[in-house]
Scaffold this active site. Structure first.
Site, PDB file in Angstrom:
ATOM      1  N   LEU A 110       0.824  -1.211   0.000  1.00 34.01           N
ATOM      2  CA  LEU A 110       0.000   0.000   0.000  1.00 34.01           C
ATOM      3  C   LEU A 110       0.857   1.259   0.000  1.00 34.01           C
ATOM      4  O   LEU A 110       0.576   2.209  -0.722  1.00 34.01           O
ATOM      5  CB  LEU A 110      -0.910   0.003   1.240  1.00 34.01           C
ATOM      6  CG  LEU A 110      -1.765  -1.240   1.462  1.00 34.01           C
ATOM      7  CD1 LEU A 110      -2.539  -1.111   2.769  1.00 34.01           C
ATOM      8  CD2 LEU A 110      -2.727  -1.440   0.311  1.00 34.01           C
ATOM      9  N   GLU A 151       0.934   6.272   6.904  1.00 29.65           N
ATOM     10  CA  GLU A 151       2.313   6.586   6.476  1.00 29.65           C
ATOM     11  C   GLU A 151       2.763   7.930   7.026  1.00 29.65           C
ATOM     12  O   GLU A 151       3.930   8.084   7.404  1.00 29.65           O
ATOM     13  CB  GLU A 151       2.427   6.561   4.951  1.00 29.65           C
ATOM     14  CG  GLU A 151       2.080   5.239   4.278  1.00 29.65           C
ATOM     15  CD  GLU A 151       2.826   4.042   4.806  1.00 29.65           C
ATOM     16  OE1 GLU A 151       3.906   4.212   5.414  1.00 29.65           O
ATOM     17  OE2 GLU A 151       2.317   2.926   4.650  1.00 29.65           O
ATOM     18  N   TRP A 162       1.945  -2.507  17.377  1.00 27.97           N
ATOM     19  CA  TRP A 162       2.532  -3.687  18.043  1.00 27.97           C
ATOM     20  C   TRP A 162       4.049  -3.553  18.202  1.00 27.97           C
ATOM     21  O   TRP A 162       4.725  -4.507  18.608  1.00 27.97           O
ATOM     22  CB  TRP A 162       2.172  -4.974  17.294  1.00 27.97           C
ATOM     23  CG  TRP A 162       2.741  -5.097  15.912  1.00 27.97           C
ATOM     24  CD1 TRP A 162       3.853  -5.801  15.528  1.00 27.97           C
ATOM     25  CD2 TRP A 162       2.257  -4.497  14.701  1.00 27.97           C
ATOM     26  NE1 TRP A 162       4.084  -5.654  14.179  1.00 27.97           N
ATOM     27  CE2 TRP A 162       3.118  -4.871  13.655  1.00 27.97           C
ATOM     28  CE3 TRP A 162       1.148  -3.671  14.398  1.00 27.97           C
ATOM     29  CZ2 TRP A 162       2.917  -4.439  12.331  1.00 27.97           C
ATOM     30  CZ3 TRP A 162       0.969  -3.248  13.091  1.00 27.97           C
ATOM     31  CH2 TRP A 162       1.838  -3.628  12.076  1.00 27.97           C
TER      32      TRP A 162
HETATM   33  N1  ARG Z   1       1.601  -1.719   4.998  1.00 30.83           N
HETATM   34  C1  ARG Z   1       1.776  -0.321   5.038  1.00 30.83           C
HETATM   35  C2  ARG Z   1       2.794   0.088   6.107  1.00 30.83           C
HETATM   36  O1  ARG Z   1       3.176  -0.691   6.952  1.00 30.83           O
HETATM   37  C3  ARG Z   1       0.469   0.467   5.149  1.00 30.83           C
HETATM   38  C4  ARG Z   1      -0.668  -0.102   5.891  1.00 30.83           C
HETATM   39  C5  ARG Z   1      -1.874   0.830   5.788  1.00 30.83           C
HETATM   40  N2  ARG Z   1      -3.124   0.227   6.188  1.00 30.83           N
HETATM   41  C6  ARG Z   1      -4.320   0.625   5.737  1.00 30.83           C
HETATM   42  N3  ARG Z   1      -5.435   0.089   6.182  1.00 30.83           N
HETATM   43  N4  ARG Z   1      -4.448   1.546   4.840  1.00 30.83           N
HETATM   44  O2  ARG Z   1       3.292   1.205   6.157  1.00 30.83           O
HETATM   45 ZN    ZN Z   2       3.316   0.941   8.646  1.00 25.64          ZN
END
Ligand code: ARG
Ligand code: ZN
Ligand code: CA
Length: 236
Positions: A110, A151, A162
């Site tokens: 993402l 972000e 966590w």
């Molecule tokens: N996986 C990404 C990160 O750790 C973004 C996670 C965003 N989650 C969401 N529900 N939009 O930075």
């Molecule tokens: Zn993250």
């Protein structure tokens, strides 16, 4: 204190097809979500009443203004998470502006962000176009603009809820309870992995966009600390 802080934003749209060349309307929808989420003005706050979390959502008092949009056509179809897009299109005034690259990362990722104190040549946030904003070329269940909220949380020094460890690994925020690992989907309350309920509805978990809707007071303080004089992002 600093009162309400405004962060100017540069958006770099890097596209290999017309869908990825997202509209100004889509960009504006994302700026709106950032402003709602960091001002506790989001209309989906749904903390379980009568629980320890009931009063934990906090107005971070940070606002975002779109300063300019840059658009670049490039045949490359995925950019990965190793800052390649930033090398191709360097950040503009990263000490005073949040730079966001909207570019296809690939692999279903993402977005990713750089913490404060890193190399200025790679400072900012990268988000794949279909997870940016709430309208246009967007993809459920990540179509409510929360990837940018998450972000930008990292960009302002927040860790995952966590702590990227197990129950005893801290996220350096006192009022977020410990949790064992990321939660996905839309967990029901209570979801207990470390004796007390996980704060699955926190923006810094991995739940669906529709199921994350809050920062805590401790997260607010941690973010604002780096914006204070002497902090790593004081120039913002
Ligand atoms: N996986 C990404 C990160 O750790 C973004 C996670 C965003 N989650 C969401 N529900 N939009 O930075
Ligand atoms: Zn993250
Ligand atoms: Ca904590």
């Amino acid at each position: 204190g600093l009162g309400v802080i405004n962060i100017p934003v540069y958006v770099h749209v890097v596209y290999s097809n017309a869908n990825q060349n997202i509209s100004n309307t889509q960009i504006a929808s994302q700026i709106s979500v950032l402003n709602e989420d960091f001002r506790k003005a989001n209309n989906d706050l749904n903390l379980p009443s009568g629980t320890t979390f009931a009063n934990d959502a906090t107005d971070v008092e940070i606002e975002f203004t779109l300063a300019n949009t840059f658009r670049y056509s490039n045949a490359r179809t995925s950019w990965g998470t190793n800052n390649a897009v930033k090398s191709a299109y360097p950040p503009v005034s990263p000490s005073t502006h949040l730079n966001i690259w909207v570019a296809e990362i690939g692999g279903g990722i993402l977005g990713y962000a750089q913490f404060p104190g890193g190399n200025s040549a790679t400072d900012g946030v990268v988000i794949s176009p279909q997870y940016f904003g709430t309208t246009g070329f967007v993809s459920a269940p990540f179509n409510k603009g929360r990837t940018a909220t998450h972000e930008v949380g990292h960009y302002l020094n927040l860790r995952h809820i966590w702590g990227d460890g197990r129950c005893r690994q801290d996220d350096f925020v006192a009022d977020t309870p410990s949790s064992d690992g990321p939660n996905y989907g839309c967990p029901s309350f209570p979801t207990v992995n470390c004796k007390t309920p996980d704060m699955t509805m926190n923006y810094m978990d991995y739940t669906n966009d529709a199921c994350m809707y809050m920062f805590t007071d401790g997260q607010r303080n941690r973010m604002r600390a780096i914006l204070n004089p002497g902090g790593a992002r004081a120039a913002l």
